[in-house]
Write an enzyme that holds these catalytic residues in place. Structure first.
Site, short mmCIF file in Angstrom:
data_model
loop_
_atom_site.label_atom_id
_atom_site.label_comp_id
_atom_site.label_asym_id
_atom_site.label_seq_id
_atom_site.Cartn_x
_atom_site.Cartn_y
_atom_site.Cartn_z
N LYS A 223 0.95 -1.22 0.09
CA LYS A 223 -0.07 0.10 -0.18
C LYS A 223 0.63 1.21 0.14
CE LYS A 223 -4.54 -1.94 1.37
NZ LYS A 223 -5.78 -1.51 2.04
N LYS B 36 -3.33 -11.03 -6.81
CA LYS B 36 -4.51 -11.78 -6.21
C LYS B 36 -5.65 -10.62 -6.55
CE LYS B 36 -5.17 -9.07 -2.32
NZ LYS B 36 -6.08 -8.68 -0.90
N LYS C 6 -10.02 -5.08 -5.61
CA LYS C 6 -10.95 -4.11 -6.13
C LYS C 6 -9.98 -2.86 -6.96
CE LYS C 6 -10.87 -2.71 -1.13
NZ LYS C 6 -11.31 -3.59 -0.14
#
Ligand code: ATP
Ligand code: LTN
Length: 337
Positions: free
Chosen positions: A119, A201, A204
């Site tokens: 992130k 993976k 969203k």
């Protein structure tokens, strides 16, 4: 008179951040397994809204998605009578224990977290303290409820292990305050990969490779028809995750929604190419998601019902959370109010 002792149920707890629309990875990796456990366990599931602000959110969208997520939890089969469903920010003990546990979580441990590395690479303009210390808040989310199991997808295993380490460290200093929980990771569905890139993976943040729970069926079918399959010459449905990650991912999805084994799937599609297999997976996913989508839209229309569910959930959650927090405050030496 004979005494009847009802054995105490084991406790399960998990949460999902309302930072985007729920997708097939969230459903197959996490929520689907929660719904099946309500009779066997005492279950707590929440919308992890405190966690979402580690990344900038549009306030109106965050509010809408939090309620949509609750409606989808219920539509996926989480009965609010049998499961405690709540919004994380409604139970202030999460933030309170989060602070305490920050002081028992090491800089080195936090620096090793893969989600932080991912992130912070993605949001270089906003690498804030919350993003870094997030696992201490997640440990608080979990340890407040003294759960036995934390059902999550594979990507959360590292945070669950850190939670165990923090609990053990705290218990070693103060005695048995926290139950040391186990992550509960299903074999099938634990790591659904992106349809566009089977080596990362499903997430969203990659909408082209991601199927959303409330997505319309034409769009779902298009995504499956376009799914990346492997560039081998074999054109045959065979489970081999290293050699054929694209087809194996589709087989994992098909197995998770139909309950069939990989052997059964290979037999079912023997002699068929990817051109037959891909739409068949799309159809199976559409059938699995249809009732969820229909139910969620009915539930969402009833705002009073949703409010009753989250109000009642917060009350039940706060009762347990408060008990644990009081014990922790006492152990660390805070004066009782
Ligand atoms: P992001 O898109 O930001 O990576 P996310 O989609 O992973 O977020 P989370 O809130 O992090 O969503 O995950 C909620 C739950 O769903 C967790 O238990 C997580 O392990 C599970 N999960 C998320 N993505 C997948 C996936 N692709 N396969 C299986 N489980 C998943
Ligand atoms: N970190 C998780 C969401 C999450 C969670 C939790 C999961 C926050 N608190 C407690 C299980 C238990 C994520 O990003 N998927």
């Amino acid at each position: 008179m004979e005494e009847t002792v009802t054995p105490k149920k084991k406790v399960m707890l998990s949460g999902i951040q309302p930072s985007g629309e729920l997708h097939l990875g969230n459903y197959l990796g996490a929520i689907k397994n929660w719904a099946a456990r309500a009779d066997e366990f005492e279950c707590y599931y929440f919308m992890a809204d405190l966690h979402t602000i580690t990344v900038r959110q549009n306030p109106a969208d965050l509010r809408r998605r939090t309620l949509e997520q609750l409606a989808q939890y219920i539509a996926c089969g989480l009965d609010p009578q049998k499961n405690t469903l709540f919004i994380q920010s409604h139970v202030p003990e999460h933030a309170q224990l989060g602070w305490v546990l920050n002081c028992y979580t090491m800089f080195g441990e936090l620096s090793r977290m893969t989600q932080f590395k991912d992130k912070s690479a993605k949001h270089q303009e906003n690498i804030n303290g919350g993003l870094f210390t997030y696992p201490a808040l997640m440990a608080a989310d979990i340890l407040l409820y003294q759960p036995d199991y934390v059902p999550v997808g594979e990507d959360q295993k590292q945070h669950c292990e850190l939670t165990r380490d923090v609990a053990i460290r705290f218990n070693n200093i103060y005695g048995d305050v926290f139950k040391v929980p186990e992550p509960y990771i299903q074999k099938v569905g634990a790591r659904i990969m992106s349809l566009g890139n089977p080596t990362s993976k499903m997430s969203k943040s990659d909408p082209a490779g991601c199927v959303f729970l409330l997505e319309d069926e034409n769009s779902i079918m298009k995504k499956f028809k376009r799914a990346i399959t492997d560039s081998d010459t074999e054109n045959c449905v065979r489970y081999a995750p290293d050699e054929k990650p694209g087809v194996s991912n589709l087989m994992g999805i098909y197995a998770a929604v139909t309950g069939k084994s990989y052997d059964e799937i290979e037999k079912e599609f023997a002699g068929c190419g990817y051109g037959v297999f891909k739409p068949a997976v799309g159809e199976a996913v559409c059938s699995a998601l249809r009732p969820i989508r229909e139910e969620a839209s009915k539930i969402l229309a009833d705002k009073t019902y949703l409010k009753n569910v989250y109000t009642d959930g917060a009350e039940r959650a706060a009762y347990i959370a408060h008990k644990t927090l009081r014990k922790v405050y006492k152990k660390v030496g805070f004066v009782e109010r």
